[in-house]
Design a protein around this motif. Structure first.
Motif, PDB file in Angstrom:
ATOM      1  N   GLN B 343      44.397 -27.787   0.917  1.00 54.62           N
ATOM      2  CA  GLN B 343      43.511 -28.714   0.160  1.00 54.62           C
ATOM      3  C   GLN B 343      42.178 -28.366   0.006  1.00 54.62           C
ATOM      4  OE1 GLN B 343      43.984 -33.189   0.376  1.00 54.62           O
ATOM      5  NE2 GLN B 343      46.088 -32.753   1.129  1.00 54.62           N
ATOM      6  N   GLY B 345      38.342 -28.945   0.023  1.00 56.81           N
ATOM      7  CA  GLY B 345      37.553 -29.730   0.746  1.00 56.81           C
ATOM      8  C   GLY B 345      37.020 -31.016   0.075  1.00 56.81           C
ATOM      9  N   GLU B 348      38.920 -34.363   0.258  1.00 56.23           N
ATOM     10  CA  GLU B 348      38.514 -35.194   1.445  1.00 56.23           C
ATOM     11  C   GLU B 348      37.246 -35.657   1.314  1.00 56.23           C
ATOM     12  OE1 GLU B 348      39.396 -33.022   4.986  1.00 56.23           O
ATOM     13  OE2 GLU B 348      38.667 -34.738   6.242  1.00 56.23           O
ATOM     14  N   SER B 349      36.175 -35.002   0.759  1.00 60.37           N
ATOM     15  CA  SER B 349      34.931 -35.736   0.738  1.00 60.37           C
ATOM     16  C   SER B 349      34.726 -36.960  -0.409  1.00 60.37           C
ATOM     17  CB  SER B 349      33.878 -34.652   0.384  1.00 60.37           C
ATOM     18  OG  SER B 349      34.307 -33.948  -0.760  1.00 60.37           O
ATOM     19  N   LYS B 353      39.534 -39.237   3.195  1.00 57.72           N
ATOM     20  CA  LYS B 353      40.627 -38.751   3.834  1.00 57.72           C
ATOM     21  C   LYS B 353      41.534 -37.776   3.140  1.00 57.72           C
ATOM     22  CE  LYS B 353      44.116 -42.496   3.107  1.00 57.72           C
ATOM     23  NZ  LYS B 353      43.644 -43.112   1.990  1.00 57.72           N
ATOM     24  N   PRO B 354      42.143 -36.859   4.029  1.00 55.49           N
ATOM     25  CA  PRO B 354      43.031 -35.873   3.203  1.00 55.49           C
ATOM     26  C   PRO B 354      44.215 -36.501   2.477  1.00 55.49           C
ATOM     27  CG  PRO B 354      43.194 -35.412   5.502  1.00 55.49           C
ATOM     28  CD  PRO B 354      42.077 -36.673   5.524  1.00 55.49           C
ATOM     29  N   MET B 355      44.312 -35.916   1.346  1.00 54.09           N
ATOM     30  CA  MET B 355      45.250 -36.592   0.552  1.00 54.09           C
ATOM     31  C   MET B 355      46.944 -36.262   1.174  1.00 54.09           C
ATOM     32  SD  MET B 355      46.069 -35.588  -3.551  1.00 54.09           S
ATOM     33  CE  MET B 355      44.614 -36.397  -4.256  1.00 54.09           C
ATOM     34  N   GLU B 357      50.300 -34.961   1.755  1.00 54.79           N
ATOM     35  CA  GLU B 357      50.899 -33.706   1.546  1.00 54.79           C
ATOM     36  C   GLU B 357      51.734 -33.677   0.349  1.00 54.79           C
ATOM     37  OE1 GLU B 357      50.737 -30.327   2.210  1.00 54.79           O
ATOM     38  OE2 GLU B 357      49.015 -31.062   3.366  1.00 54.79           O
ATOM     39  N   TYR B 360      49.604 -34.383  -2.943  1.00 51.79           N
ATOM     40  CA  TYR B 360      48.969 -33.296  -3.228  1.00 51.79           C
ATOM     41  C   TYR B 360      49.726 -32.187  -4.099  1.00 51.79           C
ATOM     42  CZ  TYR B 360      46.040 -29.324  -2.809  1.00 51.79           C
ATOM     43  OH  TYR B 360      45.480 -27.901  -3.113  1.00 51.79           O
TER      44      TYR B 360
END
Lengths: 249, 527
Positions: B343, B345, B348-349, B353-355, B357, B360
Motif C-alpha cells: 500500500q 504510504g 495510511e496518512s 491506519k493501513p487499509m 488488505e 485495498y
C-alpha cells in the motif's frame, strides 16, 4: 503497359488451375474474362489481388511488378477487387460497409467526396445508409459491394461476377453502372458467366477454358464468333437480342 | 375449441411432470425453504412449512396456466371468452392435481406399508414424504393438492386473461417509455452536461464506497467477478470482435499467473520481485505467448482454430502440473506466498491506519478493470476495432478492402493475451496461492460463457456476463445442492429470451450527413 499478366501459372496442390495465362488491360478499357465453371476466372482475379499464391509468371501494373505483393499493398495501389457473391459485411451498416472500402484512405475530404459519388451512383444506398448490410436485397447488396469497391478510389477495378443471382432487369442496371464507372475513368477487368452482357459492354474479351486462354478479340468480334456462340451463347439463335439474360452457360 | 382442450390436458400433464420431478429431487422443499427464508427473514429454515411447500406447487401450476392462456391470444384468431379461459385453466389444474396427488398417495401408501422408498428414490426420506403429504392423511392430502393446483392454475389463467384482454402491461410499458421520453427531469439529466457529470460523480462515489459497504465475502466475490470481467474483455477482442474462436484462453491466464507467481514467491525460484515489476514482466511474457500462439494459427479458421488453442491450453496445464518441472513451477502442489502490492504510504496518512488488505486489493482490481475498460473501448471504436469487425464479418472482403488480416489477427490474439495475463497475475496475487487446479478447461469455458451471455463484442456485456457467470452462482448459495440446476436453467432461459446476449452490441447511429458535410467542406476548402 498499364496492366499486364505474363505466363501466369497457379497450382492448387496437384491441380494446375491456371496454365500460362497472359492478358493485358489498357488504361480506360473494360476487359471481359469469360468462361465456364472451373475455367479459372476467379483464380485469375484472386492471383492478381494476391489472395492466391502464384507459382510462376508475372503481373505488372502501372510499370511496376506487383507479383507476390501482400493484398493490402496491392489495394493501396488502386487495384481493387469486388469479390464474387457480393460478400458485404452483414452486421455493419451500409455506411460502415462503404467506410471499410476506404480503409486505406486517410484523406477525410476525399472519403466524403467518394461517398457522395457512390450515393450519386446508387441513390438507394443513401436511403439505407443506417441499415445493416445484411438486410438489403440481393441487388442492393451487389450495389453496395461495388460501391464499397469504389470507395477505395480504384484505378483498375476487378469485378467478379457482378450479375450473379440477379434478375435480368437488375443485371442490366448493374452493367449500366459498370459502363458509367468506366466512363468516369476507372479501367475494369470483368469476370462473368453472363457472356452476352459482358461482351456487349467490353472493349475486348478473353475466353478462358480449363485454365488456358483459347480466344481473344474485341467484345463485338467474340460476340459474333461462331465458336463462342456455340459454346457460351446457346448456338446462333437470337444472340443479338441483348439483355434477355438467357445466355448463361 | 376441442383441440385446445386437448392441449390443456397436455399442459396439465406437463405441470404434473414438472411437479413430480421437482419433488423427486426434493427441490420443491428447497425452493419452499428459500421462499420461507426470504419472506419470514429467518436465518435458516430446517424443514419447510407446509404453507410454503404448497405455494411452490401452486406457483408451478400458475405459470403453466398463465403462459398457456396467454398463448391463446394470437393475431387473427378470435379472442377466447373469459369462461373458456377459466375452463382451460381448470383442466390444467385438475389434471396436474390428480397426477401429483396420485404419486404422493402411492408413495405414502408404500411408505406406510413398510417399503423403504429411499432404496429406489434417493431423495425420498420418510421426512420428505411426510412434508410432501403435508403431514395429513391420504384423502386430505389429495384434496390439498387438487386445491393447490386448481387455485394456482385458475389464478394464472385469470391474470393472463386480464393482461391480454386489457392489454395493460404492454400499454403500461409504452406509457412508461413515453413518460421517460417526455419527462423533463430525465431529459434534463440526459441532455444537461453538468447534471450528467454530477450523476457520473455520484456513481463513482458509490463505486468507490462499495468495498466498505460489502461484507468480506461480498468483497471476495466482487473481486472474482471483476477478474472474470477483465478476462471477458480480453476474450471479447479475440472472439467477439476479430471473430477467431479461441478456446484455450485459460493458457494466457495461466501464463500471466505463473509468471507473476514465480517472480514474487519465495519458493521455488526465490526471486521475490516487487509487484509492479513482476506485473509488467507477466504482461510481457503473456504477450509473447500470444505471439507464439498467434503466428502459427494465423491461417486457421473456426473449429480448427478452436482445437489448436484448446490443445495449447492443455499443454500449458500439463506442463505446470508435471512432476518433471516441479522444481521450476511447483508442480501439482502449486506456488504459495505469492507477492501482494504494497500500500502506498499516503493511504495510511490519509485514514490514520493501513487499509484492510482485502479492501485495498479490491481497489487495485477496480483500477485495473477501469484501465482495461478504457483500453478496450478505445480499441473497439478505432480503426483497429473496425478492421477486426470487418474480419469477423467477412475475411475475404476485409482483405479486398486492404485490411492486412494476418497482422490484425495476431494483434488481437496478442492484446487479448496481455489482458488475460494481467487478469491471471491479479488472480495469483489476490489468492497468494495458485496451482494447476486453477487453470482447468472450465476457465476457458467460463470466460467464453461470460461474453456469450453478455453479448458478443459488447463491452458492458462482458461485465454483466461476468456477474452472471461468477456472481449469480454465489447469490444462489441458499439453494445448496440445487444451485447448479437452477443456474443451468437460468442460462438456458437467458439464451432463449435473449439469444444475442443480455446487452448485445449496438451499432452507433450517429452519422455524419454526407451532403451537409460536403457543403461544409466545400465552404472550408474555397478560400
Amino acid at each position: 503497359m498499364y496492366f499486364q499478366i505474363q505466363d501466369l501459372n497457379v497450382y492448387y496442390r496437384a491441380i494446375h488451375a491456371l496454365q500460362g495465362i497472359s492478358l493485358t488491360v489498357n488504361k480506360g478499357e473494360i476487359v471481359a474474362l469469360i468462361g465456364g465453371n472451373g475455367a479459372g476466372k476467379s483464380s485469375t482475379l484472386n492471383s492478381i489481388s494476391g489472395v492466391v499464391d502464384i507459382t510462376s509468371g508475372s503481373i505488372t501494373y502501372q510499370d511496376e511488378n506487383i507479383t507476390g505483393r501482400a493484398t493490402d499493398q496491392i489495394v493501396r495501389k488502386g487495384l481493387v477487387q469486388v469479390p464474387e457473391g457480393r460478400h458485404i459485411f452483414p452486421k455493419m451498416t451500409v455506411q460502415e460497409n462503404l467506410e471499410m472500402g476506404a480503409f486505406l484512405k486517410n484523406d477525410k475530404a476525399q472519403i466524403q467526396r467518394d461517398m457522395e459519388r457512390v450515393f450519386d451512383l446508387f441513390p438507394r444506398m443513401k436511403e439505407r445508409r443506417n441499415q445493416p448490410g445484411g438486410t438489403l436485397s440481393g441487388g442492393e447488396q451487389q450495389m453496395l459491394a461495388i460501391g464499397r469497391g469504389l470507395m477505395g478510389d480504384p484505378d483498375l477495378m476487378l469485378l467478379d461476377e457482378p450479375s450473379m443471382g440477379l434478375s435480368p432487369i437488375l443485371v442490366e442496371q448493374i452493367f449500366d453502372i459498370i459502363v458509367d464507372i468506366n466512363s468516369q475513368g476507372t479501367s475494369i477487368l470483368l469476370v462473368e458467366q453472363n457472356a452476352q452482357m459482358a461482351l456487349a459492354v467490353a472493349d475486348r474479351g478473353y475466353v478462358l477454358e480449363t485454365g488456358e486462354i483459347v480466344l481473344t478479340g474485341s467484345g463485338l468480334d467474340l460476340l459474333n464468333d461462331p465458336k463462342v456462340r456455340a459454346a457460351y451463347l446457346g448456338g446462333d439463335s437470337d444472340a443479338s437480342e441483348s439483355g434477355s439474360g438467357a445466355y448463361y452457360f | 375449441m376441442k383441440n385446445t382442450s386437448a392441449v390443456a390436458v397436455r399442459k396439465g400433464v406437463l405441470t404434473a411432470i414438472i411437479l413430480i420431478f421437482l419433488q423427486l429431487i426434493n427441490m420443491t422443499a428447497a425452493l419452499g425453504a428459500m421462499l420461507e427464508k426470504m419472506i419470514t427473514s429467518a436465518k435458516s429454515v430446517k424443514s419447510v412449512s407446509p404453507l410454503f411447500y404448497g405455494v411452490i406447487v401452486a406457483l408451478v401450476a400458475f405459470f403453466i396456466a398463465f403462459s398457456f392462456i396467454r398463448s391463446l391470444y394470437r393475431p387473427g384468431k378470435p379472442k377466447p371468452t373469459p369462461l373458456y379461459c377459466l375452463g382451460e385453466s381448470l383442466v390444467i389444474g385438475l389434471v396436474s392435481g390428480v397426477l401429483i396427488a396420485a404419486l404422493n398417495a402411492l408413495i405414502s401408501t408404500l411408505n406406510a406399508n413398510g417399503v423403504k422408498i429411499r432404496t429406489y428414490l434417493d431423495m425420498m426420506a420418510p421426512d420428505a414424504i411426510k412434508t410432501a403429504a403435508f403431514g395429513r392423511e391420504i384423502p386430505v392430502m389429495i384434496g390439498i393438492y387438487l386445491a393447490l393446483t386448481i387455485a394456482g392454475a385458475l389464478l394464472g389463467g385469470l391474470i393472463a386473461w386480464i393482461i391480454k384482454s386489457t392489454g395493460q402491461p404492454a400499454n403500461a410499458w409504452a406509457a412508461l417509455q413515453r413518460a421517460i421520453a417526455e419527462n423533463h427531469t430525465i431529459r434534463f439529466i440526459r441532455r444537461n452536461k453538468i447534471v450528467r457529470i454530477l450523476v457520473i460523480i455520484a456513481i463513482l462515489i458509490f463505486v468507490f464506497a462499495l468495498p466498505f459497504i460489502l461484507s468480506p465475502y461480498g468483497i471476495s466475490i466482487l473481486g472474482l467477478v471483476l477478474i472474470y470481467a477483465v478476462l471477458g474483455l480480453g476474450l471479447n477482442l479475440i472472439v467477439g470482435l476479430s471473430g477467431q474462436l479461441v478456446f484455450g484462453f485459460v493458457a494466457f491466464y495461466a501464463i500471466g499467473a505463473y509468471t507473476f507467481a514465480l517472480l514474487t514467491a519465495p519458493k521455488p525460484l526465490g526471486l521475490e520481485f516487487s509487484f509492479p515489476i513482476a506485473f509488467l514482466v507477466a504482461l510481457a511474457i503473456s504477450g509473447l505467448s500470444g505471439v507464439i500462439v498467434g503466428l502459427p494459427i494465423m491461417n486457421l479458421r473456426g473449429d480448427y482454430l478452436a482445437i489448436v488453442t484448446l490443445g495449447f491450453a492443455e499443454i500449458i496445464r500439463s506442463l505446470v502440473n508435471s512432476n518433471l518441472l516441479a522444481d521450476f513451477t511447483g508442480g501439482p502442489q502449486g506456488i504459495k506466498d505469492i507477492g501482494q502490492p504494497r500500500q502506498p504510504g499516503f493511504i495510511e496518512s490519509l485514514i490514520g491506519k493501513p487499509m484492510p488488505e482485502n479492501i485495498y486489493f479490491l481497489y487495485v482490481i477496480m483500477i485495473f478493470f477501469a484501465v482495461t475498460l478504457y483500453i478496450v473501448y478505445r480499441l473497439q471504436y478505432s480503426r483497429v476495432g473496425r478492421s477486426w469487425e470487418a474480419m469477423r464479418e467477412d475475411e475475404t472482403v476485409a482483405q479486398a478492402c486492404g485490411v492486412a488480416t494476418s497482422y490484425y489477427k495476431v494483434l488481437a490474439v496478442i492484446i487479448g493475451a496481455v489482458i488475460a495475463g494481467a487478469a491471471g497475475a491479479l488472480y495469483a496475487s489476490r489468492n497468494t496461492y495458485i496451482g494447476p487446479g486453477d487453470f482447468v478447461f472450465m476457465v476457458s469455458v467460463n470466460s467464453l460463457a461470460v461474453i456469450v451471455v453478455g453479448g458478443m463484442g459488447s463491452i458492458p456485456g462482458a461485465l454483466i456476463g461476468a456477474f452472471i457467470i461468477k456472481g449469480v452462482p454465489e447469490l444462489l448459495r441458499d439453494l445448496e445442492n440445487y444451485r447448479m440446476v437452477v443456474f443451468g436453467v437460468l442460462l438456458i432461459a437467458m439464451m432463449i429470451i435473449r439469444p444475442e446476449g443480455l446487452l448485445p452490441i449496438r451499432r452507433k447511429k450517429i452519422y455524419a450527413e454526407p451532403d451537409k458535410d460536403l457543403e461544409i467542406l466545400k465552404k472550408e476548402l474555397k478560400p
